[in-house]
Design an enzyme around this catalytic site. Structure first.
Site, PDB file in Angstrom:
ATOM      1  N   HIS A  59      33.540  33.255  39.308  1.00 54.30           N
ATOM      2  CA  HIS A  59      33.785  32.352  40.580  1.00 54.30           C
ATOM      3  C   HIS A  59      34.939  32.691  41.321  1.00 54.30           C
ATOM      4  O   HIS A  59      34.972  32.907  42.376  1.00 54.30           O
ATOM      5  CB  HIS A  59      33.260  30.923  40.442  1.00 54.30           C
ATOM      6  CG  HIS A  59      33.466  30.196  41.657  1.00 54.30           C
ATOM      7  ND1 HIS A  59      32.258  29.868  42.319  1.00 54.30           N
ATOM      8  CD2 HIS A  59      34.439  29.487  42.344  1.00 54.30           C
ATOM      9  CE1 HIS A  59      32.873  29.110  43.509  1.00 54.30           C
ATOM     10  NE2 HIS A  59      33.725  28.549  43.151  1.00 54.30           N
ATOM     11  N   GLU A  60      36.058  32.413  40.609  1.00 54.74           N
ATOM     12  CA  GLU A  60      37.534  32.423  41.116  1.00 54.74           C
ATOM     13  C   GLU A  60      37.779  33.826  41.704  1.00 54.74           C
ATOM     14  O   GLU A  60      38.342  34.100  42.806  1.00 54.74           O
ATOM     15  CB  GLU A  60      38.564  31.892  40.097  1.00 54.74           C
ATOM     16  CG  GLU A  60      38.247  30.538  39.838  1.00 54.74           C
ATOM     17  CD  GLU A  60      38.178  29.644  40.963  1.00 54.74           C
ATOM     18  OE1 GLU A  60      38.832  29.836  42.007  1.00 54.74           O
ATOM     19  OE2 GLU A  60      37.439  28.497  41.197  1.00 54.74           O
ATOM     20  N   HIS A  75      36.334  34.738  44.999  1.00 54.37           N
ATOM     21  CA  HIS A  75      36.988  34.117  46.138  1.00 54.37           C
ATOM     22  C   HIS A  75      37.981  35.334  46.538  1.00 54.37           C
ATOM     23  O   HIS A  75      38.315  35.498  47.658  1.00 54.37           O
ATOM     24  CB  HIS A  75      37.871  33.166  45.846  1.00 54.37           C
ATOM     25  CG  HIS A  75      36.986  31.736  45.960  1.00 54.37           C
ATOM     26  ND1 HIS A  75      36.385  31.344  46.987  1.00 54.37           N
ATOM     27  CD2 HIS A  75      36.834  30.592  45.006  1.00 54.37           C
ATOM     28  CE1 HIS A  75      35.808  30.185  46.665  1.00 54.37           C
ATOM     29  NE2 HIS A  75      35.690  29.626  45.525  1.00 54.37           N
ATOM     30  N   GLU A 128      32.124  28.493  49.211  1.00 49.70           N
ATOM     31  CA  GLU A 128      31.891  28.037  47.889  1.00 49.70           C
ATOM     32  C   GLU A 128      30.386  28.652  47.359  1.00 49.70           C
ATOM     33  O   GLU A 128      30.242  29.280  46.011  1.00 49.70           O
ATOM     34  CB  GLU A 128      31.992  26.627  47.527  1.00 49.70           C
ATOM     35  CG  GLU A 128      33.257  25.996  47.853  1.00 49.70           C
ATOM     36  CD  GLU A 128      34.263  26.502  46.854  1.00 49.70           C
ATOM     37  OE1 GLU A 128      33.922  27.021  45.507  1.00 49.70           O
ATOM     38  OE2 GLU A 128      35.436  26.660  47.052  1.00 49.70           O
TER      39      GLU A 128
END
Length: 211
Positions: A130-131, A134, A184
């Site tokens: 997820h990070e 980004h 997100e």
């Protein structure tokens, strides 16, 4: 008219998803922003960064290497002017910090407090994918660009006589919060692709985020 042309000229699609967004920060400027944040983070947590011999570092490096290889296999290139990512991995000893983040340029930071929450490599892969998503989607640069739009819109509303505080609250509700949710959600989607390609069970993400 000039501002409208500038806005349209700097619209682009996120390569991995096709979502249109405004972004006027080049890759080199984004990299400089990431390097400044990197140096600041190292200084802030000086003395808490674990050595490479620590078991927690071994786990994070093991998971990170699989995720990074998966990103390369998926060819999730950001744009034509993308600078090759030089990944670095740091684990910060802080049992109270349940967090992880990736700075522009590929600097990965994981706090030891998140490891018991993750419970396994698959759980850690959920967070890191997820990070890293980004970072690959350039969400940091997009947020900086979005703040410029909000500032300009707030200035126009204030010039029209609307109260400063009220104008910023309205713009936050109308523009900022929905865009944050989009970012997100996009990181969730890309993160699932990445961890699946890295051969981690994507169902682990459902358990991690919602159970």
């Amino acid at each position: 008219m000039g501002k409208r042309v500038y806005y349209v000229f700097h619209l682009e699609q996120v390569p991995a998803t096709g979502r249109w967004r405004f972004i006027d920060m080049g890759a080199e400027e984004e990299l400089r922003m990431g390097e400044q944040a990197f140096k600041s983070t190292l200084q802030q947590y000086q003395g808490q960064i674990l050595p490479s011999s620590a078991a927690a570092v071994h786990q994070v490096q093991r998971v990170a290497k699989r995720i990074i290889c998966a990103c390369e296999d998926l060819d999730m290139q950001r744009s034509q002017d993308t600078i090759p990512t030089q990944w670095t991995i740091h684990v910060i000893h802080d049992p109270n910090q349940k967090n992880a983040f990736v700075l522009p340029g590929g600097h990965i930071f994981v706090f030891t407090g998140i490891l018991p929450v993750c419970q396994s490599d698959a759980g850690l892969a959920t967070v890191m994918s997820h990070e890293i998503a980004h970072q690959l989607a350039r969400h940091s640069a997009e947020k900086v660009a979005g703040s410029k739009v909000l500032f300009a819109a707030a200035f126009v509303l204030e010039m029209m006589g609307l109260d400063i505080g009220l104008s910023r609250i309205l713009l936050n509700l109308v523009m900022n919060l929905p865009n944050s949710r989009k970012i997100e959600s996009e990181a969730d989607e890309l993160g699932l692709r990445i961890m699946s390609k890295a051969c981690y069970d994507p169902h682990e993400a459902v358990y991690f985020w919602y159970v």
